[in-house]
Write a protein that holds these residues in place. Structure first.
Motif, short mmCIF file in Angstrom:
data_model
loop_
_atom_site.label_atom_id
_atom_site.label_comp_id
_atom_site.label_asym_id
_atom_site.label_seq_id
_atom_site.Cartn_x
_atom_site.Cartn_y
_atom_site.Cartn_z
N PRO A 101 -10.17 88.50 -37.17
CA PRO A 101 -9.95 88.35 -35.68
C PRO A 101 -8.46 88.67 -35.53
CG PRO A 101 -10.97 86.19 -36.37
CD PRO A 101 -10.79 87.14 -37.70
N LEU A 102 -8.11 89.37 -34.36
CA LEU A 102 -6.82 89.92 -34.18
C LEU A 102 -6.26 89.35 -32.68
CD1 LEU A 102 -6.59 93.32 -35.73
CD2 LEU A 102 -5.90 91.40 -36.87
N ASP A 103 -5.07 88.74 -32.63
CA ASP A 103 -4.47 88.55 -31.22
C ASP A 103 -3.85 89.82 -30.85
OD1 ASP A 103 -2.47 88.21 -32.95
OD2 ASP A 103 -1.72 86.36 -32.11
N ALA A 104 -3.22 89.99 -29.57
CA ALA A 104 -2.38 91.17 -29.37
C ALA A 104 -1.36 91.50 -30.52
CB ALA A 104 -1.63 90.84 -27.93
N ALA A 105 -0.72 90.49 -31.00
CA ALA A 105 0.57 90.76 -32.05
C ALA A 105 -0.21 91.36 -33.26
CB ALA A 105 1.27 89.41 -32.26
N GLY A 106 -1.24 90.51 -33.55
CA GLY A 106 -2.07 91.12 -34.91
C GLY A 106 -2.46 92.64 -34.61
N ARG A 107 -2.98 92.83 -33.58
CA ARG A 107 -3.43 94.20 -33.10
C ARG A 107 -2.32 95.16 -33.42
NH1 ARG A 107 -5.59 95.16 -27.57
NH2 ARG A 107 -3.31 95.45 -27.06
N VAL A 121 -10.69 103.59 -34.71
CA VAL A 121 -10.11 102.65 -33.85
C VAL A 121 -10.76 102.90 -32.50
CG1 VAL A 121 -8.12 102.08 -32.60
CG2 VAL A 121 -8.08 102.66 -34.95
N VAL A 122 -11.23 101.86 -31.88
CA VAL A 122 -11.65 101.87 -30.34
C VAL A 122 -10.90 100.80 -29.73
CG1 VAL A 122 -13.51 101.47 -28.82
CG2 VAL A 122 -13.97 102.88 -30.89
N GLN A 123 -9.66 101.13 -29.04
CA GLN A 123 -8.89 100.02 -28.39
C GLN A 123 -8.68 100.42 -26.91
OE1 GLN A 123 -5.28 101.20 -27.53
NE2 GLN A 123 -4.25 99.21 -27.77
N ARG A 124 -8.89 99.33 -26.41
CA ARG A 124 -8.30 99.27 -24.88
C ARG A 124 -7.29 98.36 -24.64
NH1 ARG A 124 -11.05 103.12 -25.44
NH2 ARG A 124 -13.12 103.66 -24.51
N PRO A 125 -6.09 99.13 -24.08
CA PRO A 125 -4.90 98.37 -23.95
C PRO A 125 -4.92 97.04 -22.84
CG PRO A 125 -4.97 100.52 -22.76
CD PRO A 125 -6.12 100.37 -23.48
N TRP A 126 -6.12 97.19 -21.91
CA TRP A 126 -6.24 95.85 -20.99
C TRP A 126 -6.80 94.71 -21.64
CZ3 TRP A 126 -8.54 100.83 -20.38
CH2 TRP A 126 -9.73 100.71 -20.37
N ILE A 127 -7.49 94.99 -22.80
CA ILE A 127 -8.06 93.76 -23.72
C ILE A 127 -7.19 93.35 -24.90
CG2 ILE A 127 -9.86 93.27 -25.07
CD1 ILE A 127 -11.57 94.98 -23.30
N GLY A 128 -6.60 92.14 -24.98
CA GLY A 128 -5.54 91.67 -25.71
C GLY A 128 -6.03 91.44 -27.17
N GLY A 129 -7.33 91.01 -27.54
CA GLY A 129 -8.22 90.79 -28.73
C GLY A 129 -8.62 91.90 -29.41
N ALA A 130 -8.90 91.81 -30.61
CA ALA A 130 -9.43 92.75 -31.54
C ALA A 130 -9.94 92.10 -32.82
CB ALA A 130 -8.56 93.92 -31.82
#
Length: 166
Positions: A101-107, A121-130
């Motif tokens: 699990p990643l928070d914004a800094a980890g992502r 990678v499927v990244q959405r900038p408005w979502i902080g976690g990943a």
């Protein structure tokens, strides 16, 4: 009469425990901002002109913006039937070695300067976690997946539970 398991015995593992589903929709304020900007752009195109230029921008731009905003927020992330589904892609969980699990800094760190170009990678900038899903598939050069999620810990648990159940 149902019998509940005793506190000392482990709970039975069910498929429902390994399921997770969420939609990576846009927050409400992006809808407001997008539609307000489309209205402003329609007014700029109109600029008091008569004829078709008076109504066409207002008929075309706000609906086109609404469709574009819906399209941006249509991605679904799900764990079911022994697979991780991210939009149209799917990954059998038997190839998963670890889920982080990643928070914004980890992502940012995983997707930053030293990012692996072969990663999915499927990244959405408005979502902080990943989550970072580390893979071990000799037939696939993809080292890991990075997937945005609002619930990284729950998604990681669901993937690992599905892998353990498989």
């Amino acid at each position: 009469m149902s019998v509940s398991p005793s506190p000392s015995s482990p709970a039975p593992r069910t498929a429902a425990a390994a399921e997770h589903s969420e939609r990576l929709s846009l927050p409400w304020w992006l809808w407001v901002a997008g539609l307000a900007l489309s209205g402003l752009l329609a007014a700029e195109v109109w600029m008091g002109a008569p004829g078709v230029r008076a109504w066409l921008p207002f008929v075309v731009l706000p609906p086109a913006t609404a469709v574009a905003l819906w399209w941006l927020g249509r991605v679904r992330v799900a764990v079911r039937d022994g697979e991780l589904f991210v939009d149209d892609a799917h990954l059998p969980v038997r190839y998963v070695t670890d889920v982080v699990p990643l928070d914004a800094a980890g992502r940012r760190e995983v997707l930053g300067v030293g990012a692996d170009p072969l990663a999915f990678v499927v990244q959405r900038p408005w979502i902080g976690g990943a989550v970072q899903v580390v893979l071990d598939d000799p037939a696939d050069p993809t080292p890991f997946w990075v997937v945005s999620t609002r619930h990284p810990v729950e998604l990681a648990r669901a993937v690992m539970a599905a892998r353990d159940a498989a």
